[in-house]
Design a protein around this motif. Structure first.
Motif, mmCIF file in Angstrom:
data_model
loop_
_atom_site.group_PDB
_atom_site.id
_atom_site.type_symbol
_atom_site.label_atom_id
_atom_site.label_comp_id
_atom_site.label_asym_id
_atom_site.label_seq_id
_atom_site.Cartn_x
_atom_site.Cartn_y
_atom_site.Cartn_z
ATOM 1 N N SER A 133 0.845 -1.191 0.000
ATOM 2 C CA SER A 133 0.000 0.000 0.000
ATOM 3 C C SER A 133 0.882 1.242 0.000
ATOM 4 O O SER A 133 2.082 1.188 0.305
ATOM 5 C CB SER A 133 -0.891 0.016 1.240
ATOM 6 O OG SER A 133 -0.098 0.194 2.415
ATOM 7 N N ARG A 134 0.298 2.372 -0.326
ATOM 8 C CA ARG A 134 1.037 3.616 -0.292
ATOM 9 C C ARG A 134 1.501 3.937 1.127
ATOM 10 O O ARG A 134 2.611 4.418 1.324
ATOM 11 C CB ARG A 134 0.170 4.749 -0.865
ATOM 12 C CG ARG A 134 0.019 4.642 -2.384
ATOM 13 C CD ARG A 134 -1.321 5.172 -2.874
ATOM 14 N NE ARG A 134 -1.435 5.029 -4.323
ATOM 15 C CZ ARG A 134 -1.687 3.873 -4.938
ATOM 16 N NH1 ARG A 134 -1.840 2.752 -4.245
ATOM 17 N NH2 ARG A 134 -1.773 3.820 -6.261
ATOM 18 N N LYS A 135 0.645 3.635 2.114
ATOM 19 C CA LYS A 135 1.035 3.883 3.507
ATOM 20 C C LYS A 135 2.208 2.996 3.908
ATOM 21 O O LYS A 135 3.130 3.438 4.587
ATOM 22 C CB LYS A 135 -0.151 3.627 4.441
ATOM 23 C CG LYS A 135 0.160 3.973 5.902
ATOM 24 C CD LYS A 135 -1.022 3.751 6.801
ATOM 25 C CE LYS A 135 -0.751 4.245 8.222
ATOM 26 N NZ LYS A 135 0.454 3.654 8.833
ATOM 27 N N GLU A 136 2.150 1.726 3.477
ATOM 28 C CA GLU A 136 3.255 0.823 3.797
ATOM 29 C C GLU A 136 4.557 1.342 3.193
ATOM 30 O O GLU A 136 5.611 1.297 3.835
ATOM 31 C CB GLU A 136 2.962 -0.579 3.262
ATOM 32 C CG GLU A 136 4.089 -1.577 3.510
ATOM 33 C CD GLU A 136 3.828 -2.935 2.888
ATOM 34 O OE1 GLU A 136 4.738 -3.768 2.906
ATOM 35 O OE2 GLU A 136 2.704 -3.155 2.372
ATOM 36 N N ALA A 137 4.486 1.830 1.956
ATOM 37 C CA ALA A 137 5.685 2.348 1.290
ATOM 38 C C ALA A 137 6.317 3.472 2.105
ATOM 39 O O ALA A 137 7.541 3.485 2.341
ATOM 40 C CB ALA A 137 5.329 2.839 -0.108
ATOM 41 N N ASN B 250 6.771 7.191 -6.862
ATOM 42 C CA ASN B 250 5.547 7.652 -7.516
ATOM 43 C C ASN B 250 4.396 6.819 -6.960
ATOM 44 O O ASN B 250 4.125 5.717 -7.437
ATOM 45 C CB ASN B 250 5.654 7.486 -9.031
ATOM 46 C CG ASN B 250 4.362 7.869 -9.741
ATOM 47 O OD1 ASN B 250 3.451 8.454 -9.136
ATOM 48 N ND2 ASN B 250 4.252 7.531 -11.007
ATOM 49 N N LEU B 251 3.748 7.337 -5.955
ATOM 50 C CA LEU B 251 2.738 6.562 -5.240
ATOM 51 C C LEU B 251 1.417 6.473 -5.980
ATOM 52 O O LEU B 251 0.479 5.831 -5.506
ATOM 53 C CB LEU B 251 2.524 7.152 -3.845
ATOM 54 C CG LEU B 251 3.770 7.152 -2.954
ATOM 55 C CD1 LEU B 251 3.470 7.777 -1.610
ATOM 56 C CD2 LEU B 251 4.307 5.742 -2.774
ATOM 57 N N ASP B 252 1.327 7.090 -7.138
ATOM 58 C CA ASP B 252 0.102 7.012 -7.940
ATOM 59 C C ASP B 252 0.227 6.030 -9.097
ATOM 60 O O ASP B 252 -0.693 5.884 -9.887
ATOM 61 C CB ASP B 252 -0.255 8.392 -8.519
ATOM 62 C CG ASP B 252 -0.606 9.372 -7.419
ATOM 63 O OD1 ASP B 252 -1.255 8.947 -6.446
ATOM 64 O OD2 ASP B 252 -0.221 10.546 -7.531
#
Length: 224
Positions: free
Chosen positions: A69-73, A204-206
Motif C-alpha cells: 500500500s502507499r502507507k506501507e511504502a 511515484n505513489l500514484d
C-alpha cells in the motif's frame, strides 16, 4: 547458473522493471509454459520470491506480485530514516580500511549495474549495501530489522520507484564511505537520513497499470 536461478532472475527483473505490476496474478501453468520448466520448478521460484516479499502466495488462490500500500511504502522508508542514522555511531567503532575497501567494491558493482541499465540488480545491490552496513553495528536485533526493511524497500521501489530511486540522484554510497573513512559521525548520520529521504521522495505513489499479461511474449521479449 541453474534453470531455477535463471527463472528467478527473469521474474525478479520483470517485477522490478514494472513489466509485472503489483497485484498481477502469476499462474503456475502459464509460467511453466512460458519458461519450459515444470510447475514444481516454478513453485520453488515463487516461494523464494515470496520469502523476499516480492510475491504473495495465498492458499487456493495461487501467487501474485505483492502489492504494497502507499502507507506501507511511506512507513517502510520512514522507519529506515529513524533507525539507520542511529547505527552510524556503532558502525564507526568497527570501521577500518578492510571495511572501506569491501563497501567500495559494492559501490563499484552498483555503478556497473546502473551503467548497463539493470534496475533489478541495482535494487538488490543498494539493499545489500545498507543491510551489510547495518551488520557492522554488531547490534544483531537492529541489523536483522534493517535487513527486513531493506527487502521491503526493494519491493516498494519495484512497485513505486524508478531508476532515480537507486542511482546517484539520491546520493552515491561512495559519499558515506568517504565520511566514515574520515570519522565524521554527525555528517555521516545527516547524509544517511538525507539519502533515505531522497529515495522516499523519488517514489511515484500514484503508479498503477492493469493490463492482461502474455507471459510467453513478455519473457521472449526480455531475451532480446
Amino acid at each position: 547458473m541453474s534453470n531455477d536461478e535463471k527463472v528467478y532472475q527473469k521474474l525478479l527483473r520483470a517485477i522490478v522493471e514494472h513489466k509485472l505490476e503489483p497485484g498481477v496474478r502469476l499462474p503456475e501453468d502459464k509460467l511453466s509454459e512460458a519458461f519450459g520448466i515444470s510447475r514444481t520448478g516454478i513453485r520453488k521460484v515463487l516461494q523464494r520470491l515470496a520469502i523476499e516479499h516480492f510475491v504473495v502466495i495465498e492458499p487456493n488462490k495461487g501467487a501474485q506480485v505483492n502489492e504494497p500500500s502507499r502507507k506501507e511504502a511511506i512507513d517502510v522508508l520512514e522507519s529506515r530514516i529513524l533507525i539507520e542514522p542511529l547505527l552510524i555511531t556503532d558502525i564507526l567503532k568497527h570501521w577500518d580500511d578492510t571495511q572501506s575497501c569491501y563497501f567500495r567494491s559494492l559501490v563499484s558493482q552498483e555503478h556497473k549495474a546502473e551503467h548497463r541499465g539493470d534496475l533489478a540488480a541495482s535494487i538488490q545491490l543498494t539493499a545489500r549495501f545498507h543491510f551489510e552496513l547495518a551488520r557492522l553495528s554488531k547490534n544483531a536485533v537492529l541489523a536483522e530489522l534493517i535487513e527486513q526493511l531493506c527487502l521491503r524497500s526493494s519491493l516498494v521501489i519495484a512497485a513505486f520507484g524508478s531508476k532515480s530511486s537507486v542511482n546517484c540522484e539520491c546520493g552515491s554510497h561512495s559519499e558515506i564511505i568517504d565520511l566514515l573513512d574520515a570519522g565524521e559521525l554527525v555528517e555521516a548520520q545527516a547524509w544517511m537520513a538525507h539519502h533515505l529521504e531522497l529515495i522516499k521522495d523519488s517514489l511515484n505513489l500514484d503508479s498503477k497499470n492493469e493490463q492482461p499479461i502474455n507471459f510467453q511474449q513478455l519473457f521472449s521479449e526480455m531475451e532480446q
